[in-house]
Motif scaffolding. Sequence first.
Motif, PDB file in Angstrom:
ATOM      1  N   ALA A 192       0.844  -1.206   0.000  1.00 47.16           N
ATOM      2  CA  ALA A 192       0.000   0.000   0.000  1.00 47.16           C
ATOM      3  C   ALA A 192       0.879   1.257   0.000  1.00 47.16           C
ATOM      4  O   ALA A 192       1.911   1.277  -0.660  1.00 47.16           O
ATOM      5  CB  ALA A 192      -0.984  -0.044   1.160  1.00 47.16           C
ATOM      6  N   CYS A 193       0.477   2.296   0.724  1.00 49.48           N
ATOM      7  CA  CYS A 193       1.221   3.564   0.681  1.00 49.48           C
ATOM      8  C   CYS A 193       2.620   3.441   1.284  1.00 49.48           C
ATOM      9  O   CYS A 193       3.456   4.322   1.073  1.00 49.48           O
ATOM     10  CB  CYS A 193       0.453   4.663   1.407  1.00 49.48           C
ATOM     11  SG  CYS A 193      -1.118   5.026   0.650  1.00 49.48           S
ATOM     12  N   GLU A 224       1.838   4.636  -9.197  1.00 52.18           N
ATOM     13  CA  GLU A 224       0.426   4.400  -8.848  1.00 52.18           C
ATOM     14  C   GLU A 224      -0.518   5.170  -9.768  1.00 52.18           C
ATOM     15  O   GLU A 224      -0.273   6.327 -10.113  1.00 52.18           O
ATOM     16  CB  GLU A 224       0.125   4.876  -7.419  1.00 52.18           C
ATOM     17  CG  GLU A 224       0.873   4.169  -6.316  1.00 52.18           C
ATOM     18  CD  GLU A 224       0.374   2.761  -5.988  1.00 52.18           C
ATOM     19  OE1 GLU A 224      -0.516   2.234  -6.702  1.00 52.18           O
ATOM     20  OE2 GLU A 224       0.896   2.207  -5.017  1.00 52.18           O
ATOM     21  N   LEU A 245      -3.952   5.711  -8.778  1.00 49.56           N
ATOM     22  CA  LEU A 245      -4.988   5.500  -7.754  1.00 49.56           C
ATOM     23  C   LEU A 245      -6.389   5.770  -8.276  1.00 49.56           C
ATOM     24  O   LEU A 245      -7.370   5.285  -7.718  1.00 49.56           O
ATOM     25  CB  LEU A 245      -4.701   6.373  -6.529  1.00 49.56           C
ATOM     26  CG  LEU A 245      -3.546   5.882  -5.671  1.00 49.56           C
ATOM     27  CD1 LEU A 245      -3.260   6.875  -4.564  1.00 49.56           C
ATOM     28  CD2 LEU A 245      -3.838   4.521  -5.083  1.00 49.56           C
ATOM     29  N   ASN A 277      -2.199  12.682  -2.772  1.00 47.69           N
ATOM     30  CA  ASN A 277      -1.649  11.435  -2.252  1.00 47.69           C
ATOM     31  C   ASN A 277      -1.477  10.443  -3.404  1.00 47.69           C
ATOM     32  O   ASN A 277      -2.458   9.978  -3.973  1.00 47.69           O
ATOM     33  CB  ASN A 277      -2.619  10.880  -1.198  1.00 47.69           C
ATOM     34  CG  ASN A 277      -2.182   9.543  -0.630  1.00 47.69           C
ATOM     35  OD1 ASN A 277      -1.290   8.884  -1.156  1.00 47.69           O
ATOM     36  ND2 ASN A 277      -2.829   9.141   0.446  1.00 47.69           N
ATOM     37  N   SER A 310       0.140   7.535  -3.044  1.00 49.12           N
ATOM     38  CA  SER A 310       0.444   6.246  -2.418  1.00 49.12           C
ATOM     39  C   SER A 310       1.939   5.923  -2.514  1.00 49.12           C
ATOM     40  O   SER A 310       2.767   6.746  -2.140  1.00 49.12           O
ATOM     41  CB  SER A 310      -0.424   5.159  -3.071  1.00 49.12           C
ATOM     42  OG  SER A 310      -0.278   3.930  -2.401  1.00 49.12           O
ATOM     43  N   SER A 311       2.300   4.759  -3.034  1.00 49.90           N
ATOM     44  CA  SER A 311       3.721   4.367  -2.992  1.00 49.90           C
ATOM     45  C   SER A 311       4.595   5.200  -3.929  1.00 49.90           C
ATOM     46  O   SER A 311       5.817   5.088  -3.884  1.00 49.90           O
ATOM     47  CB  SER A 311       3.878   2.880  -3.295  1.00 49.90           C
ATOM     48  OG  SER A 311       3.422   2.604  -4.576  1.00 49.90           O
ATOM     49  N   GLY A 338       0.335   3.157   5.372  1.00 47.81           N
ATOM     50  CA  GLY A 338      -0.752   2.878   4.440  1.00 47.81           C
ATOM     51  C   GLY A 338      -1.677   1.777   4.899  1.00 47.81           C
ATOM     52  O   GLY A 338      -1.624   1.315   6.044  1.00 47.81           O
TER      53      GLY A 338
END
Length: 310
Positions: A110-111, A139, A141, A267, A269-270, A298
């Motif tokens: 996840a993040c 990502e 998202l 945001n 994420s990763s 995350g």
Amino acid sequence: MTAAITGIGAALPERTVPNSHFDAIGSSDEWIVKRTGIRERRFLAEDGRLADLAVTAARTALRRAGRDAADLNHVVVATTTPDRTTPGLAVEVAARLGTPRAAAFDLHAACAGFVYALDQGTALIESGRAEAVLVCGAEALTRITDAADRSTAVLLGDGAGAVVLTDIPDAPVAPAFHLASDGEHIGLLFADRHDRKLRMDGPEIFVHAVEKMSDATRRVLERSGLACDDVDLFVAHQANARIVRAVGKEIGVPPERLFLNVDRVANTSSASIPIALAHALEEGRIGPSGVLGVAAFGAGLTWGAGVLGW
Ligand code: ACO
């Protein structure tokens, strides 16, 4: 062997989406800026390929590292939203970069994925099993966002970033990481197989994010024998400006050493930490050598922190 970052790159989709886009679902620029610090984000086109962004970010990182793709022993891509279910994104990235001998795999945390992947890349170099590793976070998202849910849709964006890790004998610090997870809290942030959209308890996630990133950072600093002042730049997962500032305050990082670009990218994420690193570099916040602190948090929950040199 001492792993350090020798090249950084990022790539964002062309389409910029301002906060006013979300007026239609009952949000507002004022609410979003006040609660999150986000002003705009980038969205990948519906038929866009995440691999294109990852490859562009990776090429920039390799160029800045002065390395050839052929030097890479491993390509690790942290992602939760790859173009295909299988094979992983890393395999396509490696092939398109032209790496005849690299192992390639995706990592899903996840993040926190980029910090997990950085830990893996560092370990490969320290063990002598790799000379050069590409660590990417990528990502899209928007692929798992419920566009009608204002409580999550306003927070998320798309993009990719990458770093090259190599052995630097006179690196300014020996890398150290602390990674953790707690599956008891899966229900706070998840996208399940049927609905495929992110569902989140925002206020609960906020509290855990600050607590866990602060705790992991303290542990890493203690293990390394470093004081907060020894860290030249601290880059936390760009989930929300309030979260990042709260972590900085908890661990005592002065604002001038805390990097924020969530206003421009939201945001991702990763991908958030390597994109932030690329922006920090382009803004002159990363000089020829220094100590970097990273922290991420995350779904899972998964979280981690690390220090390493550049
Ligand atoms: N626009 C306008 N109003 C909104 C919006 C919005 N986009 N979203 C929620 N609201 C409303 C709520 O309905 C609520 O209204 P009510 O008081 O009438 O019930 C009010 O705003 C307050 O809502 P809260 O959720 O309590 O607001 P909060 O101050 O906690 O901020 C936020 C919400 C920004 C989501 C915050 O909790 C947060 O940042 N949490 C962490 C989120 C995060 O980082 N998640 C991880 C990332 S996702 C991933 O991993 C990919």
